[in-house]
Design a protein around this motif. Structure first.
Motif, PDB file in Angstrom:
ATOM      1  N   HIS A  73      -4.309  -1.421 -12.615  1.00  0.00           N
ATOM      2  CA  HIS A  73      -4.301  -1.434 -14.076  1.00  0.00           C
ATOM      3  C   HIS A  73      -3.079  -0.729 -14.656  1.00  0.00           C
ATOM      4  O   HIS A  73      -3.006  -0.511 -15.866  1.00  0.00           O
ATOM      5  N   PHE A 228      -8.409  -3.160 -23.006  1.00  0.00           N
ATOM      6  CA  PHE A 228      -8.538  -2.534 -21.686  1.00  0.00           C
ATOM      7  C   PHE A 228      -9.915  -2.820 -21.097  1.00  0.00           C
ATOM      8  O   PHE A 228     -10.054  -3.057 -19.889  1.00  0.00           O
ATOM      9  N   GLU A 229     -10.942  -2.824 -21.925  1.00  0.00           N
ATOM     10  CA  GLU A 229     -12.293  -3.147 -21.439  1.00  0.00           C
ATOM     11  C   GLU A 229     -12.343  -4.559 -20.872  1.00  0.00           C
ATOM     12  O   GLU A 229     -12.953  -4.803 -19.833  1.00  0.00           O
ATOM     13  N   GLY A 231      -9.855  -6.190 -19.566  1.00  0.00           N
ATOM     14  CA  GLY A 231      -9.138  -6.184 -18.296  1.00  0.00           C
ATOM     15  C   GLY A 231      -9.937  -5.535 -17.196  1.00  0.00           C
ATOM     16  O   GLY A 231     -10.007  -6.040 -16.067  1.00  0.00           O
ATOM     17  N   LEU A 232     -10.566  -4.421 -17.515  1.00  0.00           N
ATOM     18  CA  LEU A 232     -11.342  -3.689 -16.519  1.00  0.00           C
ATOM     19  C   LEU A 232     -12.540  -4.485 -16.045  1.00  0.00           C
ATOM     20  O   LEU A 232     -12.918  -4.446 -14.865  1.00  0.00           O
ATOM     21  N   GLY A 233     -13.146  -5.248 -16.961  1.00  0.00           N
ATOM     22  CA  GLY A 233     -14.344  -6.014 -16.615  1.00  0.00           C
ATOM     23  C   GLY A 233     -14.066  -7.348 -15.958  1.00  0.00           C
ATOM     24  O   GLY A 233     -14.998  -8.054 -15.568  1.00  0.00           O
TER      25      GLY A 233
END
Length: 252
Positions: A73, A228-229, A231-233
């Protein structure tokens, strides 16, 4: 290639972005742009900054290929910070910033022009946020400074674009000219601004920023949390792979 600064007229600095082929900026590009705009604004001889670009279009947002090459990330975090820095540099620049826009102005480009003080555009300029098709979110803060609220929402949800003429009708683009006349038209406005007293124009910029109804820095950082959420998920990669659609496979 990169970001350069020139002095096309007395009191005017021109910051030019050049990242072929479409000016999709890598992480370092956003930070370079932020540094150049801030440096121009700090120069006591500068009373207006023109933000321009070489090539096919003004800005195509972030370099998605750079994000795809990163297994972690780090690139996403880097571009989040880089975009925030560049957008804030334009907004907080000590002197007015005139955006000189030709061709496409997409994604991060909206963050730049939405935070500029004035926009001069070529007839071929188009503006939009294809974020939902790229598995991202963000810059609704800045699009809302260009069009009314309900139009902003419709454009955001559909990823459609609007023309320079349409934005001129909304009052957010100062002037629309044929592309060969763009640099001259932007410089004409910048020179008119730069003819003002340097101390007074800086006070005017600070005063106008101080009465803004929305804190654009806080608002944009709030949006980035959802980027970002996504991308993270894993939804960001999934959406980029289907070009923004959510079509269910038969039997799914």
């Amino acid at each position: 290639m990169g970001v350069s600064t020139s002095r096309p007229d007395e009191g005017v600095a021109r910051v030019t972005v050049d990242f072929p082929p479409v000016n999709a900026l890598p992480v370092r590009g956003w930070f370079e742009l932020a540094d150049a705009v801030r440096a121009a604004g700090r120069d006591p001889e500068v009373r207006c900054v023109v933000l321009a670009a070489e090539g096919r279009g003004f800005n195509a947002g972030v370099d998605v290929k750079e994000l795809q090459r990163d297994a972690g990330h780090g690139a996403l975090i880097g571009v989040n910070h880089g975009c925030a820095e560049a957008f804030a540099a334009v907004y907080d620049c000590a002197v007015p910033v005139v955006a000189e826009v030709a061709g496409h102005c997409l994604g991060g480009g909206i963050g730049l022009v939405g935070n500029a003080d004035a926009i001069v555009a070529a007839e071929d300029a188009v503006f939009g946020l294809p974020e939902l098709d790229r598995g991202a979110l963000g810059a609704a803060t800045h699009l809302a400074r260009l069009v009314p609220q309900h139009l902003m929402r419709a454009l955001y949800y559909t990823s459609r674009t609007v023309t320079a003429a349409e934005l001129h009708a909304h009052g957010s683009v100062w002037r629309v000219v044929p592309r060969p006349e763009l640099a001259g038209a932007a410089l004409e406005l910048a020179a008119e601004i730069a003819a003002k007293d340097g101390t007074l124009i800086r006070l005017a910029k600070a005063a106008i920023n101080g009465i803004d109804p929305v804190d654009v820095r806080r608002s944009y950082r709030f949006e980035q949390g959802f980027t970002f959420e996504a991308g993270l998920g894993g939804v960001a990669d999934r959406v980029r792979g289907t070009f923004g659609t959510s079509r269910r496979k038969e039997g799914a």
